[in-house]
Design a protein around this motif. Structure first.
Motif, PDB file in Angstrom:
ATOM      1  N   GLN A  56       0.589  -1.341  -0.034  1.00 25.62           N
ATOM      2  CA  GLN A  56       0.354   0.274  -0.413  1.00 25.62           C
ATOM      3  C   GLN A  56       1.084   1.498   0.271  1.00 25.62           C
ATOM      4  OE1 GLN A  56      -2.677  -0.981   3.506  1.00 25.62           O
ATOM      5  NE2 GLN A  56      -3.743  -1.715   2.508  1.00 25.62           N
ATOM      6  N   SER A  78       0.514   4.380  -2.659  1.00 27.61           N
ATOM      7  CA  SER A  78       0.587   5.371  -2.340  1.00 27.61           C
ATOM      8  C   SER A  78       1.882   6.619  -3.070  1.00 27.61           C
ATOM      9  CB  SER A  78       0.299   5.910  -1.191  1.00 27.61           C
ATOM     10  OG  SER A  78       1.461   5.135  -0.554  1.00 27.61           O
ATOM     11  N   CYS A  79       3.046   6.097  -3.009  1.00 24.10           N
ATOM     12  CA  CYS A  79       4.085   6.691  -2.838  1.00 24.10           C
ATOM     13  C   CYS A  79       4.190   7.272  -4.457  1.00 24.10           C
ATOM     14  CB  CYS A  79       4.867   5.651  -3.001  1.00 24.10           C
ATOM     15  SG  CYS A  79       6.904   6.166  -3.235  1.00 24.10           S
ATOM     16  N   THR A  81       1.563  11.300   1.532  1.00 23.54           N
ATOM     17  CA  THR A  81       1.019  10.734   0.688  1.00 23.54           C
ATOM     18  C   THR A  81       0.759   9.176   1.519  1.00 23.54           C
ATOM     19  OG1 THR A  81       1.176  12.413  -0.574  1.00 23.54           O
ATOM     20  CG2 THR A  81      -0.156   9.834  -0.919  1.00 23.54           C
ATOM     21  N   VAL A  82       2.147   8.886   1.932  1.00 20.47           N
ATOM     22  CA  VAL A  82       2.494   7.126   2.550  1.00 20.47           C
ATOM     23  C   VAL A  82       1.293   7.373   3.245  1.00 20.47           C
ATOM     24  CG1 VAL A  82       3.779   5.607   3.188  1.00 20.47           C
ATOM     25  CG2 VAL A  82       4.228   7.044   0.823  1.00 20.47           C
ATOM     26  N   PHE A 125      -2.506   7.163   2.893  1.00 19.36           N
ATOM     27  CA  PHE A 125      -2.897   6.425   1.770  1.00 19.36           C
ATOM     28  C   PHE A 125      -3.285   5.667   3.384  1.00 19.36           C
ATOM     29  CE2 PHE A 125      -4.116   9.779  -0.534  1.00 19.36           C
ATOM     30  CZ  PHE A 125      -5.193   9.370  -1.687  1.00 19.36           C
ATOM     31  N   THR A 126      -1.806   4.738   3.518  1.00 20.35           N
ATOM     32  CA  THR A 126      -1.969   3.415   4.598  1.00 20.35           C
ATOM     33  C   THR A 126      -2.189   3.235   4.819  1.00 20.35           C
ATOM     34  OG1 THR A 126       0.506   3.644   3.508  1.00 20.35           O
ATOM     35  CG2 THR A 126       0.380   2.297   5.110  1.00 20.35           C
ATOM     36  N   MET A 179      -4.601  10.657  -8.428  1.00 24.19           N
ATOM     37  CA  MET A 179      -3.974   9.774  -7.322  1.00 24.19           C
ATOM     38  C   MET A 179      -4.039   8.643  -6.789  1.00 24.19           C
ATOM     39  SD  MET A 179      -1.439   9.809  -5.197  1.00 24.19           S
ATOM     40  CE  MET A 179      -1.401   8.436  -3.595  1.00 24.19           C
ATOM     41  N   TYR A 183      -3.448   5.190  -7.329  1.00 21.56           N
ATOM     42  CA  TYR A 183      -3.253   3.849  -5.954  1.00 21.56           C
ATOM     43  C   TYR A 183      -3.965   2.821  -6.348  1.00 21.56           C
ATOM     44  CZ  TYR A 183      -3.605   3.017  -1.240  1.00 21.56           C
ATOM     45  OH  TYR A 183      -3.657   2.531   0.809  1.00 21.56           O
ATOM     46  N   LYS A 237      -2.494  -0.748  -5.998  1.00 21.27           N
ATOM     47  CA  LYS A 237      -3.354  -2.613  -5.338  1.00 21.27           C
ATOM     48  C   LYS A 237      -3.591  -3.378  -6.019  1.00 21.27           C
ATOM     49  CE  LYS A 237      -6.168   0.016  -2.424  1.00 21.27           C
ATOM     50  NZ  LYS A 237      -7.590   0.567  -1.465  1.00 21.27           N
TER      51      LYS A 237
END
Length: 338
Positions: free
Chosen positions: A18, A22-23, A118-119, A122-123, A317, A321, A325
């Motif tokens: 994840q 996101s990165c 962001t990492v 989102f994680t 984004m 993302y 995934k």
């Protein structure tokens, strides 16, 4: 044979995967949206001269950067000369005269802040969502709201001190020793809490944005899947849901964005010119002053530019993302099969 033994195991995406997804989304979003803001600032600079000490807000849809004009004429990217007739003309002339890389001026500080923020965001959202669904059930509609609020609260709190340092670095070139002295002096004078100055209006803008964005995103994505007769959302469905959800949240939280920008600007003016502007003004007092000066529409200043940036940034984004995934999930299935 026990029926439960025949049930296929649910393949999950790991937290590390994840984070990688996101990165990738943050980098791709920055690369795509940054040129739009570079062109916007260059257009503004030619019509309104950016004098030394004057602030302007630079944003790539993921992060806001309060840049401060410095001396040096054409040595800095936002002061380079140009005679642009419009957005497309600016794109073409910048590429022809300065090279295509000039469209990504100011990208490094964006990535330094945007990628970790962001990492984390989102994680944390995905991990919290999975935890809450395991406790409350898959159909609980409040889960995206709660997970969005907690994830954004955490990300903003972690990153907030870095914003103050980044703003100082952008004002002029600092050595690490000078930067350490600045932070030490700030902490000695006002305590550690001073490193979180501007945190409150950021929270008031970003946390409601996150709650509205994730709730609307999940609802829209589910609705579009049902309308299309699909079990799993496609890239197009994720992109559309992200854009619409981002646009709605951007409009609803714009007043707090205006307050945050003004508070940051006042902070810099105080630092550089030692003005008597009060730094302890609350968010509500600033909002009242804005309404008194410019009327209620003053709280929605910059609506169109914000929509132009936020909607595509959210769309790029989230779709990137989700695509990441899905990719990792398929890799995990293959690894289990072999």
């Amino acid at each position: 044979m026990d029926p439960e033994m025949e049930t296929p195991e649910i393949v999950k995406v790991t937290p590390l995967q994840q984070m990688l997804a996101s990165c990738t989304g943050a980098i791709l979003t920055s690369l795509i949206v940054t040129p739009l803001d570079v062109v916007k600032i260059r257009l503004q600079a030619q019509s309104n001269t950016l004098t030394k000490g004057k602030c302007f807000l630079y944003s790539n849809g993921l992060m806001d950067h309060l840049c401060v004009c410095e001396e040096g004429g054409n040595k800095v990217w936002y002061k380079k000369p140009g005679c642009f007739q419009g957005t497309l003309d600016a794109f073409l002339k910048i590429i022809r005269n300065e090279g295509i890389t000039s469209l990504w001026s100011g990208l490094p500080p964006t990535l330094v802040m945007a990628v970790p923020a962001t990492v984390i965001y989102f994680t944390c959202y995905d991990q919290l969502t999975a935890l809450l669904r395991s406790k409350l059930g898959e159909n609980e509609t409040r889960i995206p709201i709660v997970a969005g609020i907690v994830a954004r609260f955490g990300a903003v709190t972690v990153i907030s001190p870095l914003e103050l340092i980044r703003t100082k670095i952008q004002s002029k070139k600092f050595s690490y020793k000078e930067l350490h002295q600045f932070v030490s002096k700030k902490v000695a004078e006002d305590g550690w809490i001073s490193l979180w100055r501007g945190w409150a209006p950021t929270i008031l803008r970003d946390v409601p944005f996150s709650a509205m964005y994730w709730y609307n995103y999940e609802v829209l994505r589910k609705w579009l899947c049902e309308k299309s007769g699909l079990y799993e959302p496609t890239f197009t469905i994720n992109f559309t849901s992200g854009a619409l959800s981002g646009a709605f949240a951007a409009v609803a939280t714009l007043p707090f964005d205006v307050v945050k920008t003004r508070k940051q600007t006042q902070l810099w003016i105080y630092e550089s010119h030692k003005s008597n502007w009060p730094l302890n003004m609350t968010t509500w007092v600033i909002m009242k002053n804005i309404v008194a000066e410019n009327g209620f529409p003053g709280l929605f200043t910059g609506l169109v530019p914000r929509l132009i940036k936020i909607a595509p940034a959210c769309a790029i984004m989230i779709s990137t993302y989700e695509f990441g995934k899905t990719f990792f999930k398929e890799q995990n299935i293959r690894s289990q099969q072999y």
